[in-house]
Design a protein around this motif. Sequence first.
Motif, PDB file in Angstrom:
ATOM      1  N   LYS A 102       0.968  -1.119   0.091  1.00 34.90           N
ATOM      2  CA  LYS A 102      -0.281  -0.082  -0.065  1.00 34.90           C
ATOM      3  C   LYS A 102       1.128   1.148  -0.095  1.00 34.90           C
ATOM      4  CE  LYS A 102      -3.994  -2.157   2.460  1.00 34.90           C
ATOM      5  NZ  LYS A 102      -4.615  -2.369   1.242  1.00 34.90           N
ATOM      6  N   ALA A 103       0.308   2.605  -0.255  1.00 36.04           N
ATOM      7  CA  ALA A 103       1.449   3.831  -1.217  1.00 36.04           C
ATOM      8  C   ALA A 103       0.401   5.272  -0.761  1.00 36.04           C
ATOM      9  CB  ALA A 103       1.456   3.690  -2.346  1.00 36.04           C
ATOM     10  N   TYR A 104       1.189   6.129  -0.142  1.00 36.26           N
ATOM     11  CA  TYR A 104       0.052   7.389   0.056  1.00 36.26           C
ATOM     12  C   TYR A 104      -0.696   6.799   0.905  1.00 36.26           C
ATOM     13  CZ  TYR A 104       2.496   9.392  -4.020  1.00 36.26           C
ATOM     14  OH  TYR A 104       3.202   9.702  -4.337  1.00 36.26           O
ATOM     15  N   PRO A 105      -0.656   6.454   2.425  1.00 38.36           N
ATOM     16  CA  PRO A 105       0.145   6.290   3.208  1.00 38.36           C
ATOM     17  C   PRO A 105       0.457   5.113   2.680  1.00 38.36           C
ATOM     18  CG  PRO A 105      -1.126   5.947   4.487  1.00 38.36           C
ATOM     19  CD  PRO A 105      -2.117   6.338   3.452  1.00 38.36           C
ATOM     20  N   CYS A 106       2.608   4.626   3.225  1.00 38.35           N
ATOM     21  CA  CYS A 106       3.284   3.593   2.727  1.00 38.35           C
ATOM     22  C   CYS A 106       3.007   1.815   4.036  1.00 38.35           C
ATOM     23  CB  CYS A 106       4.368   3.255   2.289  1.00 38.35           C
ATOM     24  SG  CYS A 106       3.966   4.707   1.057  1.00 38.35           S
ATOM     25  N   THR A 107       3.562   1.209   3.802  1.00 39.14           N
ATOM     26  CA  THR A 107       3.068  -0.033   4.661  1.00 39.14           C
ATOM     27  C   THR A 107       5.474   0.124   5.047  1.00 39.14           C
ATOM     28  OG1 THR A 107       3.363  -1.398   2.957  1.00 39.14           O
ATOM     29  CG2 THR A 107       1.382  -1.660   3.565  1.00 39.14           C
ATOM     30  N   PHE A 108       5.893  -0.041   3.416  1.00 33.32           N
ATOM     31  CA  PHE A 108       7.256  -0.132   3.568  1.00 33.32           C
ATOM     32  C   PHE A 108       7.494  -1.716   3.590  1.00 33.32           C
ATOM     33  CE2 PHE A 108       6.513   3.363   5.991  1.00 33.32           C
ATOM     34  CZ  PHE A 108       6.633   4.524   5.835  1.00 33.32           C
ATOM     35  N   GLU A 109       6.337  -2.803   2.501  1.00 34.41           N
ATOM     36  CA  GLU A 109       6.553  -3.658   2.320  1.00 34.41           C
ATOM     37  C   GLU A 109       5.968  -4.351   1.971  1.00 34.41           C
ATOM     38  OE1 GLU A 109       3.325  -5.480   5.405  1.00 34.41           O
ATOM     39  OE2 GLU A 109       4.600  -3.888   7.583  1.00 34.41           O
ATOM     40  N   TRP A 110       6.880  -5.176   0.899  1.00 29.31           N
ATOM     41  CA  TRP A 110       6.559  -5.540  -0.245  1.00 29.31           C
ATOM     42  C   TRP A 110       5.257  -5.763  -1.206  1.00 29.31           C
ATOM     43  CZ3 TRP A 110      10.402  -5.100  -4.412  1.00 29.31           C
ATOM     44  CH2 TRP A 110      11.880  -4.926  -4.156  1.00 29.31           C
ATOM     45  N   ASP A 111       4.727  -5.980  -2.274  1.00 29.66           N
ATOM     46  CA  ASP A 111       3.459  -6.278  -2.691  1.00 29.66           C
ATOM     47  C   ASP A 111       3.859  -7.351  -3.092  1.00 29.66           C
ATOM     48  OD1 ASP A 111       1.254  -6.507  -5.566  1.00 29.66           O
ATOM     49  OD2 ASP A 111       0.591  -5.379  -3.849  1.00 29.66           O
ATOM     50  N   LYS A 121      15.295  -4.326   7.078  1.00 26.27           N
ATOM     51  CA  LYS A 121      14.893  -5.728   7.067  1.00 26.27           C
ATOM     52  C   LYS A 121      14.646  -6.532   5.645  1.00 26.27           C
ATOM     53  CE  LYS A 121      11.145  -7.272   9.179  1.00 26.27           C
ATOM     54  NZ  LYS A 121      10.405  -6.855   9.739  1.00 26.27           N
ATOM     55  N   SER A 122      13.665  -5.777   5.245  1.00 25.90           N
ATOM     56  CA  SER A 122      13.082  -5.818   4.456  1.00 25.90           C
ATOM     57  C   SER A 122      13.534  -5.807   3.077  1.00 25.90           C
ATOM     58  CB  SER A 122      11.362  -5.332   4.286  1.00 25.90           C
ATOM     59  OG  SER A 122      11.272  -4.788   4.233  1.00 25.90           O
ATOM     60  N   GLN A 123      14.605  -4.443   2.661  1.00 22.61           N
ATOM     61  CA  GLN A 123      14.600  -4.569   1.455  1.00 22.61           C
ATOM     62  C   GLN A 123      16.151  -4.066   1.326  1.00 22.61           C
ATOM     63  OE1 GLN A 123      12.621  -0.461   2.261  1.00 22.61           O
ATOM     64  NE2 GLN A 123      11.022  -2.014   2.444  1.00 22.61           N
ATOM     65  N   VAL A 124      16.996  -3.541   2.747  1.00 21.16           N
ATOM     66  CA  VAL A 124      18.277  -3.042   1.845  1.00 21.16           C
ATOM     67  C   VAL A 124      19.252  -4.671   2.403  1.00 21.16           C
ATOM     68  CG1 VAL A 124      20.760  -1.554   2.704  1.00 21.16           C
ATOM     69  CG2 VAL A 124      18.342  -1.330   3.495  1.00 21.16           C
ATOM     70  N   ASP A 125      18.888  -5.214   3.898  1.00 25.15           N
ATOM     71  CA  ASP A 125      19.485  -6.604   3.564  1.00 25.15           C
ATOM     72  C   ASP A 125      19.428  -7.177   2.613  1.00 25.15           C
ATOM     73  OD1 ASP A 125      19.939  -5.833   6.172  1.00 25.15           O
ATOM     74  OD2 ASP A 125      18.953  -7.032   7.182  1.00 25.15           O
ATOM     75  N   ILE A 126      18.507  -7.362   1.225  1.00 26.62           N
ATOM     76  CA  ILE A 126      18.099  -8.031   0.514  1.00 26.62           C
ATOM     77  C   ILE A 126      18.831  -7.432  -0.906  1.00 26.62           C
ATOM     78  CG2 ILE A 126      16.733  -9.044   1.001  1.00 26.62           C
ATOM     79  CD1 ILE A 126      14.346  -7.465  -0.667  1.00 26.62           C
ATOM     80  N   GLY A 127      19.753  -6.364  -0.282  1.00 25.97           N
ATOM     81  CA  GLY A 127      20.792  -5.657  -1.482  1.00 25.97           C
ATOM     82  C   GLY A 127      20.332  -4.377  -2.385  1.00 25.97           C
ATOM     83  N   VAL A 128      18.767  -4.480  -2.052  1.00 25.54           N
ATOM     84  CA  VAL A 128      18.181  -3.240  -2.582  1.00 25.54           C
ATOM     85  C   VAL A 128      19.523  -1.857  -2.269  1.00 25.54           C
ATOM     86  CG1 VAL A 128      16.942  -1.043  -2.147  1.00 25.54           C
ATOM     87  CG2 VAL A 128      16.026  -3.383  -2.676  1.00 25.54           C
ATOM     88  N   SER A 129      19.126  -0.846  -3.773  1.00 22.51           N
ATOM     89  CA  SER A 129      20.633   0.289  -3.279  1.00 22.51           C
ATOM     90  C   SER A 129      20.385   1.367  -2.664  1.00 22.51           C
ATOM     91  CB  SER A 129      21.275  -0.254  -5.097  1.00 22.51           C
ATOM     92  OG  SER A 129      22.420  -1.084  -4.938  1.00 22.51           O
ATOM     93  N   GLY A 130      18.895   1.844  -2.534  1.00 24.96           N
ATOM     94  CA  GLY A 130      19.044   3.147  -2.697  1.00 24.96           C
ATOM     95  C   GLY A 130      17.592   3.420  -2.471  1.00 24.96           C
TER      96      GLY A 130
END
Length: 715
Positions: free
Chosen positions: A269-278, A349-358
């Motif tokens: 969900k976005a606007y507002p955000c969950t910060f979790e992958w769909d 935990k859900s993004q940077v640690d799996i390799g998201v760069s920015g």
Amino acid sequence: MNRIFKYSICLILLFSVSQLVAQEIKWELIAPGVWKGSVGKPESYNLLTAAGAKPAINGLKDMGEASFPLVKEEITGKLTDGKTYLRFPLDKNEQIYGFGLNFQTVHQRGKILKLHVDHFGGKDNGRTHAPTPFYVSSNGYGVFVNSARYLDIYAGTAVKREGKNVPEAKDRNTDKTWSSRPYSDGVEILVPAEGVEFYVFAGPKPLDAIRRYNLLNGGGVLPPRWGLGFTQRVKTLYTSADVEAEVKAFEDKGFPLDFIGLEPGWQSKAYPCTFEWDKTRFPEPSAFVKSLLNKGIRVNLWTNPYVSPQASIYNSIKPFTADRTVWLGAIPDLTMPEARDILFSQLKKSQVDIGVSGYKFDEVDGYDHYLWPDLTTFPSGKSAEQMRQTYGLLIQRYSAEMYHERNQRTYGLVRGSNGGGASMPYVIYNDYYNHEDFITALINSGFAGVLWTPEARASKTEEEWLRRMQSVVFSPMAMINAWSTGTKPWSYPKVEQQVKDIALLRMQMMPYWYSEFAKYHFQGIPPFRAMNLEDGYQADVKKEIKTTNLEENPYVEAVSKEVKDQYMAGEYLLVAPMFAGKETRTVILPKGKWFDFYTGAYAGDGEVITVTPGLDKIPVYVKDGGIVPMGPALMHAPKSTEKLDLEIRYYGSKPGKYMLYDDDGETFNYEKGAYSFREINVAKDGNGKLKTAISGAAKGKPNTINKVSFKAMTK
């Protein structure tokens, strides 16, 4: 009773008068050429504390000592009505620049501004993405007001009743020299607080003052090499399969690509955000990110910081959020460790640690109708005004720290910044889309201590698309933002080859761009900056240009014409963008010989030239003795272990020197000394033969350079 009444009136009058009495300014020498002044009781929370900026002391020391650039007695501070009033002297022949990321004007003398973080609304009135309270003078000094408040700026507009430079009152009926805006000899700044600290920076040149300002803020950002490659932002609801297909299309068509940007649809969900992958669009995020990394492609994620009630972190972060919402999302108080730990732990935990760069951090700037109002309360006790002025700084600072802890550089996008943010690894963007104004913003970014991208999204014609892409290549981030349109570099077939050629040129110029950003970091020199900062530049005209949103500026004596459509890119390049519908343009060349970037042909010396470059080229000129290191036209930025052959291009006939920067391109090991500047020297002997030299690789330092060849561009 009457006597008591009179006594009370006297006390009130005495108190009022005392409020207007000038306050003593306490001065402190911070570093060579940098002085801090303070008046009253400065607030403990300010732009520099929000940014966590730490001065680059070595860089400041390398600049050497300098004298105080103004007369201290002419700098005054007063407290009145709970506010602090600052006044700085202003000579009659002085022009001033800065006061944030302006889009339509470069000269700021005669302006009245309210510095307020906001989306740019079409007028240079102080409400902008980075309303940096820093200005620099053509006389070679700078001033920075370190306040996280909305500041009122009167940049040479108010005339004191009494003073040493009060102009003569004239009769409008009979005197043709009468002006509605008479000469003012002061820059006046109103700070809504009972004290403030400010900084004065010595020159002797305006660029020196800017360098000291940037170094006070930690020096400019040094991006990873891949950050200077190409980025494509995909449509909002793309799936992992869509993204992989787009990456494959770039590869098949031979277009360079270094990082791809996912827009709101990556989140549940976005606007507002969950910060979790769909999980419907990205069922296996870790495998998806890893697959792209194996192909040399990084992933950058869009988000805003407002927490959806459906987010898994909502209940835990709720006590550390404001009493108002944005799109019904909770606003984390990022000055509180508790809020930061919860938010950034989720990202890690859900993004940077799996390799998201920015990241691309959106909506930390404005508009007022969706951002929090000034009556909002935050649990830390910081005012809504202070949070508005610093929220972009906070989101940059603490997200960057995530990557710093991993010894991994990042490079992303942000919608809001401010003073203190020069070292942040982010480039500003917005939803405005005027090509000419984008170039003016790029020019002004060099005065504001920020980076700005003149991104490309879509165009009405092939010509406009190519012209925008040419500007993108000569900017801090080469980006197509296709979140809405789905535009690709090849979406305009008639100019597909020209777009590919300019994209490959960007990759060839990687050694030059990377070295120029290193100078930004270590020396404070903005990689993209205004012409008036270049030695020998002088645009001699009789009248100031009018703007679309401002009365005619009467300060024709302030040295030069307002030039908003050409700029310096790095040490040696002058860039003069072309705009759709224009076949020719004028270019103002500073004194000294200049040469065509593409051919090496002589272009002029301290004159105004008219050029017709054709559709294929953006006009670029190199100063005499200029050296531009070029690499191969790679599809991705080189890896840290990769060694490249370089071609050193040399222009003109004057002996040239260039400092070529090298490190691993990815980590922060340069902070521990794992870097080098290799000196390149080129000259012509009496027979016109090149004499060349490049210093050897430093022992124990990273070395990404293989064979080096030299090419004289000017025959």
